[in-house]
Write a protein that holds these residues in place. Structure first.
Motif, short mmCIF file in Angstrom:
data_model
loop_
_atom_site.label_atom_id
_atom_site.label_comp_id
_atom_site.label_asym_id
_atom_site.label_seq_id
_atom_site.Cartn_x
_atom_site.Cartn_y
_atom_site.Cartn_z
N ALA A 197 8.71 -0.42 5.17
CA ALA A 197 9.86 -0.44 6.38
C ALA A 197 10.22 0.94 6.42
O ALA A 197 10.42 0.91 8.12
N GLN A 198 10.70 1.76 5.76
CA GLN A 198 11.25 2.79 6.13
C GLN A 198 10.32 3.82 6.88
O GLN A 198 10.52 4.39 7.84
N LEU A 200 8.06 2.74 8.50
CA LEU A 200 7.71 2.37 9.82
C LEU A 200 9.01 2.42 10.62
O LEU A 200 9.11 2.08 11.94
N GLY A 201 9.72 3.14 10.37
CA GLY A 201 10.93 3.62 11.15
C GLY A 201 12.30 2.86 11.10
O GLY A 201 13.17 3.20 11.90
N GLU A 202 12.46 2.01 9.97
CA GLU A 202 13.91 1.20 9.69
C GLU A 202 14.75 2.15 8.96
O GLU A 202 14.12 2.76 7.80
N ASN A 203 15.84 2.22 8.93
CA ASN A 203 16.70 2.90 8.20
C ASN A 203 17.11 1.93 7.22
O ASN A 203 16.73 0.75 7.15
N THR A 206 18.68 -1.64 8.32
CA THR A 206 17.65 -2.37 9.07
C THR A 206 16.73 -2.81 8.05
O THR A 206 16.01 -4.00 8.22
N ARG A 210 15.76 -6.64 7.69
CA ARG A 210 14.50 -7.32 8.03
C ARG A 210 13.67 -7.61 6.66
O ARG A 210 12.48 -8.40 6.87
N VAL A 211 13.79 -6.79 5.72
CA VAL A 211 12.70 -7.16 4.44
C VAL A 211 13.78 -7.65 3.15
O VAL A 211 13.29 -8.89 2.79
N PHE B 61 9.51 10.59 1.12
CA PHE B 61 9.91 9.79 -0.05
C PHE B 61 10.13 10.55 -1.30
O PHE B 61 10.96 9.99 -1.89
N ASN B 82 11.89 7.76 7.88
CA ASN B 82 11.78 6.80 9.15
C ASN B 82 11.94 7.69 10.48
O ASN B 82 11.63 7.26 11.52
N ASN B 87 2.92 8.17 9.24
CA ASN B 87 2.97 6.76 8.75
C ASN B 87 1.87 6.62 7.52
O ASN B 87 0.92 7.58 7.22
N PHE B 96 4.02 -7.07 4.15
CA PHE B 96 5.28 -7.96 4.27
C PHE B 96 4.91 -9.57 3.84
O PHE B 96 4.33 -10.10 4.87
N HIS B 98 6.41 -12.24 3.88
CA HIS B 98 7.50 -13.34 4.78
C HIS B 98 7.03 -13.28 6.26
O HIS B 98 7.46 -13.78 7.08
N PHE B 107 5.65 -4.56 13.18
CA PHE B 107 6.75 -4.33 12.36
C PHE B 107 7.35 -3.06 13.09
O PHE B 107 8.79 -3.10 13.47
N GLY B 108 6.63 -1.87 13.16
CA GLY B 108 7.29 -0.79 13.64
C GLY B 108 7.74 -0.51 14.87
O GLY B 108 7.90 0.52 15.74
N ARG B 110 9.69 -2.39 16.78
CA ARG B 110 11.17 -3.05 17.35
C ARG B 110 11.79 -2.21 18.19
O ARG B 110 12.23 -2.83 19.29
N ARG B 111 11.67 -0.65 17.92
CA ARG B 111 12.40 0.16 18.98
C ARG B 111 11.62 0.74 19.98
O ARG B 111 12.30 1.40 21.29
N LEU B 159 1.38 3.07 15.57
CA LEU B 159 2.72 3.78 16.05
C LEU B 159 2.19 5.40 16.41
O LEU B 159 3.13 5.89 16.91
#
Lengths: 296, 369
Positions: A197-198, A200-203, A206, A210-211, B61, B82, B87, B96, B98, B107-108, B110-111, B159
């Motif tokens: 998620a990170q 893919l741009g989420e802090n 978020t 979202r997760v 990371f 982020n 990527n 994911f 769910h 997913f990516g 959103r913005r 992306l």
């Protein structure tokens, strides 16, 4: 010679028999008796076994039990409201604790933390309730503390002998039951999902929304059920924390059985309460199943 | 696929003296690296060599203990994952559970300021690109391993990152699927023109897919070269043994005039070119490497103008299209491994048969320690 020489089916039956008998005697028999008694009438010291709906009629006709009036709620809706509030408070407080232990405690320390969380259970439930009275009372720890600090002049009187104190005491008592299911659900989340998620741009926030939060829903539902169901039947805490005149449904049922000797009315109230709790639980279970559909 | 097939461009990624410590453990020991725009670059090495740490450092990371990392001319110090133009395709794919396939891929976005219908078209196109057209509404958990991997790829590529990082993406697939995905990844990389950095412990995978490979051992880059050069001219014993099969023989290097002469135990003397000693020419005792397929056996009725050495067959392993022989030659402790194509009229030799080993000094490589 013995049960171990017989067929697998017979052996299985023999193994299951003791717990089955136990469940039958201590769960099914009392439950069936309650259902039966709720349709009978109390006549002096004996029960009249003529089928009647009078008990249910009494519950649904007056304002006391269900409908309430302008000044006060019916006992059952009030009790459901208190349990719902306790559940909400407990889960909201338990989530950060579970989150902290799952995500921020080193793996080798986690079992120690879980052990520490269970320490309040080493003290009797009754004593914990009395301790809250000491803390919240008119001359209790909170009030004397605040007066000593000069923050208040007069003791606060909204702390004890009202619904607040019941909610505080029950939320504390059931915290562990809420922490553990949420903790288990959080532990099951694959940590690489959070990195994904990170990536893919989420802090961090978020990512949580979202997760982490959606994936912990099964744990939240478990906690809600585990807290909600027993709190509605808890009569010790309201008895001690509500003071004179305060009554929740559990106290009313207890009074019918033990003081007014009206078992049939008490039984009917129990059945209605059970049904109400059952409906609420069912809604949650269905929500959870819908949520789980389309997931592994 | 050699590096020449693509235009040489300015470095997109630049690492200078990157170190990473975990307590006492020194995971990366001074990594200097430049990766060009549009390159398919592989980090190859045994498990625990630091290749994944290096990839995660580029992704954001892990924070390097010292040294600098630049991506597209920007220093990445303090830039979280982020906010990096990278990527990643995770080893576990990190789909994911769910969300549906389409929700995973989108997913990516959103913005992304584009309207909803344009975004869903982009998702459909990304799924089409990885061969999963029409899978959008499926639940993510109902996918097979290969499909999950494609979803992970689509989710990252949608992306349009400057760099796609792949952490052992094929290791969870079976052999057939892996080979198919290798070809698809190469095709995909050529189509989108994005720089790929692949982490793998599979030398064959790295050779097949990459423009350039960095071989890593214990937190250091042992050798960095294009696949052909890496295979034919490994600079050390370690690299030679890690990539493919290599016969290692003791040898002596001498310089006479402008000739480099190598005396290889069991084979004999021969003159080599300077490029056959990629670790540098050092007179004296050394290790000489020679690949099994550059050696041969002289079968009855065949002739050769190459060099010959007498030997005895020690072991025969029959693979159908190939036969691997272990052949003992005088003066060498370990038998030589020789691979032979099973061509028409070529018998499979018996253990114990006397034979002649065919060799050529052009296939020798002098290895440094």
């Amino acid at each position: 010679m013995g049960i171990f020489d017989t067929s697998p089916r017979a052996r299985a039956a023999a193994l299951v028999a003791p717990p089955f008998a136990y469940a039958l005697l201590l769960l099914a028999v009392p439950l069936i008796s309650i259902v039966l008694i709720s349709f009978w009438t109390q006549t002096g010291l004996t029960l009249s076994r003529v089928f009647t709906l009078d008990n249910y009629r009494e519950i649904f006709s007056g304002p006391i039990y269900i409908w309430g009036n302008q000044n006060r709620w019916g006992v059952l809706p009030l009790s459901l409201f208190v349990s719902a509030t306790v559940t909400l408070v407990t889960v909201l407080l338990a989530y950060p604790v579970a989150y902290f232990v799952s995500f921020h405690v080193a793996p080798q320390r986690k079992s120690l933390w879980l052990f520490l969380i269970t320490i309040p259970f080493w003290t009797s439930y009754l004593i914990r309730v009395f301790l809250w009275k000491v803390i919240l009372g008119y001359n209790g720890v909170v009030n004397t503390g605040l007066i000593e600090l000069g923050l208040i002049q007069e003791p606060l009187d909204f702390l004890l002998y009202n619904l607040n104190s019941v909610i505080i005491t029950l939320s504390h008592a059931y915290a562990v039951f809420a922490i553990l299911p949420i903790y288990v659900a959080l532990e099951k989340i694959d940590r690489s999902l959070l990195e994904a998620a990170q990536d893919l741009g989420e802090n961090r926030f978020t990512t949580f929304v979202r997760v982490t939060l959606p994936l912990s829903v099964p744990g939240i539902v478990g906690s809600v059920l585990i807290v909600f169901i027993p709190t509605i039947g808890d009569y010790v805490t309201p008895e001690l924390m509500l003071g004179a005149g305060g009554r929740l449904i559990s106290n009313v049922i207890q009074t019918q059985f033990l003081q007014l000797n009206n078992w049939p009315l008490g039984a009917a109230l129990s059945i209605i309460t059970m049904l109400a709790v059952g409906v609420v639980s069912l809604v949650f279970i269905l929500l959870n199943q819908r949520w789980l559909r389309g997931r592994g | 696929m050699s590096a020449q097939s693509k235009p040489v461009a300015a470095p997109l990624i630049q690492l200078r003296g990157v170190h990473k410590h975990y307590g006492d453990y020194h995971a990366l020991r001074g990594i200097d690296l430049e990766i060009r725009q549009g390159e398919f670059f592989s980090l190859l090495g045994p498990s625990g060599c630091g290749k994944t740490t290096l990839l995660r450092t580029i992704a954001g990371f892990e924070t390097p203990s010292s040294g600098t990392l630049m991506i597209d001319g920007r220093d990445m110090a303090g830039v979280p994952a982020n906010h990096r133009p990278t990527n990643m395709v995770f080893q576990s794919y990190a789909i994911f559970p769910h969300l549906s396939v389409a929700e995973n891929v989108g997913f990516g976005l959103r913005r992304d300021p584009r309207p909803r219908d344009q975004k869903s078209r982009a998702v459909a196109e990304a799924l089409e690109m990885v061969g999963l057209g029409g899978y959008g509404s499926r639940a993510a958990h109902a996918l097979s391993g290969g499909q999950r991997q494609r979803v992970a790829l689509a989710r990252a590529l949608i992306l349009k990152p400057k760099v796609l990082l792949l952490d052992e993406p094929l290791s969870a697939l079976d052999k057939k699927m892996r080979e198919q995905m290798q070809v698809e990844l190469i095709r995909l990389q050529r189509t989108v023109g994005i720089t790929f950095i692949l982490v793998t412990h599979d030398q064959e995978e790295a050779l097949v897919m990459s423009d350039r490979i960095a071989v890593m051992f214990e937190g250091e880059i042992g050798q960095m070269a294009d696949p052909e050069r890496l295979y034919r001219r490994p600079n050390t014993k370690r690299v030679a043994e890690f990539i493919g099969k290599m016969n290692l023989l003791p040898g002596d290097v001498a310089i006479e005039g402008n000739q480099i002469l190598v005396d290889t135990a069991g084979l004999g003397r021969g003159a080599i070119e300077a490029e056959q000693a990629p670790g540098g020419v050092m007179p004296g005792r050394t290790t000489v490497g020679i690949r099994p397929e550059t050696l041969g056996l002289l079968f009855p009725g065949e002739t050769t103008d190459r060099r010959l050495a007498e030997g005895v067959v020690d072991e025969v392993v029959y693979y159908g299209d190939m036969t691997y022989y272990d052949v003992r030659v005088a003066g060498v402790e370990r038998p030589l491994t020789i691979s032979m194509k099973n061509l028409i009229g070529r018998p499979v030799l018996e253990v114990g048969a006397a034979t002649q080993v065919v060799w050529d000094e052009r296939s020798l490589v002098v290895l440094s320690r």
